[in-house]
Design a protein around this motif. Structure first.
Motif, short mmCIF file in Angstrom:
data_model
loop_
_atom_site.label_atom_id
_atom_site.label_comp_id
_atom_site.label_asym_id
_atom_site.label_seq_id
_atom_site.Cartn_x
_atom_site.Cartn_y
_atom_site.Cartn_z
N GLN A 16 0.95 -1.38 0.01
CA GLN A 16 0.20 -0.25 0.07
C GLN A 16 0.76 1.26 0.13
O GLN A 16 0.74 2.32 -0.74
N PHE A 17 1.42 1.32 1.00
CA PHE A 17 2.21 2.96 0.98
C PHE A 17 3.20 2.64 -0.58
O PHE A 17 3.07 3.70 -1.00
N LEU A 18 3.41 1.56 -1.80
CA LEU A 18 4.31 1.55 -2.23
C LEU A 18 3.25 2.32 -3.87
O LEU A 18 3.87 3.61 -4.52
N GLU A 19 2.44 2.22 -3.21
CA GLU A 19 0.82 2.08 -4.20
C GLU A 19 1.11 4.03 -3.74
O GLU A 19 0.64 4.39 -4.74
N VAL A 20 0.71 3.92 -2.82
CA VAL A 20 0.43 5.14 -2.73
C VAL A 20 1.35 6.49 -2.75
O VAL A 20 1.14 7.55 -3.31
N HIS A 21 2.60 6.17 -2.84
CA HIS A 21 3.68 7.39 -3.17
C HIS A 21 3.51 7.16 -4.88
O HIS A 21 3.60 8.29 -5.58
N ALA A 22 3.12 6.21 -5.43
CA ALA A 22 3.04 6.19 -6.57
C ALA A 22 1.75 6.88 -6.98
O ALA A 22 1.78 7.23 -8.67
N VAL A 23 0.84 6.79 -6.93
CA VAL A 23 -0.65 7.38 -7.51
C VAL A 23 -0.38 8.71 -6.97
O VAL A 23 -0.61 9.98 -8.04
N VAL A 24 0.23 8.82 -5.97
CA VAL A 24 0.23 10.50 -5.21
C VAL A 24 1.49 11.52 -6.09
O VAL A 24 0.94 11.95 -6.47
N VAL A 25 2.57 11.41 -5.99
CA VAL A 25 3.65 11.53 -6.75
C VAL A 25 3.37 11.96 -8.01
O VAL A 25 3.68 12.62 -8.87
N GLY A 26 2.74 10.62 -8.71
CA GLY A 26 2.21 10.91 -10.10
C GLY A 26 1.52 11.98 -10.52
O GLY A 26 1.31 12.74 -11.24
N PHE A 125 -3.31 13.95 -0.84
CA PHE A 125 -2.38 13.16 0.82
C PHE A 125 -3.41 13.31 2.07
O PHE A 125 -4.29 13.33 2.02
N GLY A 161 13.29 10.10 -5.29
CA GLY A 161 12.71 10.59 -4.56
C GLY A 161 11.56 11.29 -4.25
O GLY A 161 9.83 10.56 -4.51
N ARG A 162 11.34 12.34 -4.83
CA ARG A 162 10.39 13.09 -4.68
C ARG A 162 9.04 12.88 -3.63
O ARG A 162 8.94 13.23 -3.67
#
Lengths: 162, 162
Positions: A16-26, A125, A161-162
């Motif tokens: 979930q952590f990875l997915e949140v990062h990908a979705v939000v940063v994207g 977020f 990182g972003r």
DNA sequence: CCGCAATTGTTGTTTCTGCAATCATCTGCT
DNA sequence: AGCAGATGATTGCAGAAACAACAATTGCGG
């Protein structure tokens, strides 16, 4: 696979952590590029410089701050200099060193972009977090960073990182 | 800058989130590459395929699963085919489609790598979390994903970076 | 049944990134 | 002071990623 050293629910949190990062940063990157024609990496550099004393940072410090390799940062700064957002200034104390300095135009762009970006952070977020969540996250994330700070001296992370 | 729509502590949590992602993913990638000579992206593809029915996925589904652009995935799969970890199989139902199928060698590599990777996830991430943290994180992250699922249909995320 | 938009995967091109090598400069030691 | 080793930044080069264009295929609407 062989031996599940991590219980299922904990592995699920990591994913979930990875997915949140990908979705939000994207989403943030797309919005910033769409609305202000500004890559997220540029924004990160401008923020780092604007927050630094005298709005300037040595290349190496800046690279650490935005999680870029030094060579990658050299090219990135090249582009930002060409765009007029950053200046290079030789460091008087250490003639090997170079400062990247945020220009007036850079500050203007940053100011214009920060509204879009911060709004996006809120919308994608922050908005979903209760006060309790914020406390728990700060606690947990802080503990992870504290634990990593000592051991893992890894090179710059790819994927920005972003 | 102008109007702080996000309180300081909340923005700090967002930055911590980014830093944790960068540090942990960077460490995992470095370890996997060091110990098994396997890029993290390859590992992700193998996991996705191994978990799929018949160990195969359409290119587009796989691209969504690992957050890659379609063109990027085509070339990534090219390399993995050359390495013998993946096969291409034409889709019988839809002659436009192609399946990427995990080979026996791919499964072997995945099995060997999963120990390193899962150990890394435990050491760099999971280990630092209490049971309460896990519950709070699952809750908060789940809420963010639920909120994003409907609205933001953004393209594949860069950076991953991975 | 036919045409036309939408979808799937690949390819050409451009951009970007990191590693290794390089040059200049600094620091510590004698 | 003088030399050896470390450090700061840049550059050549090769690998990897995304965007846009493209060919093949599908299936919906008339």
């Amino acid at each position: 696979m062989a031996r599940p050293r991590i219980p299922d629910d904990r592995l699920r949190v990591w994913r979930q952590f990875l997915e949140v990062h990908a979705v939000v940063v994207g989403a943030l990157e797309a919005e910033l590029l769409e609305d202000r024609d500004l890559p997220l990496a540029w924004y990160d550099v401008l923020v780092a410089l604007a927050e630094a004393p005298d709005r300037r940072l040595r290349m190496q410090d800046l690279a650490r701050r935005v999680l870029f390799s030094r060579s990658g940062l050299t090219r990135l700064v090249d582009r930002m200099v060409a765009a007029g957002y950053v200046e290079r200034v030789p460091c008087p104390d250490d003639r090997r060193g170079t400062f990247a300095v945020c220009t007036r135009a850079g500050l203007d762009v940053l100011r214009a972009a920060s509204g879009v970006h911060l709004g996006g952070v809120h919308r994608h977020f922050d908005r979903h977090l209760t006060d309790d969540d914020v406390g728990a996250l700060a606690d947990a994330l802080g503990r992870i960073l504290a634990g990593e700070a000592g051991s893992g001296e890894s090179g710059p992370a790819p994927g920005q990182g972003r």
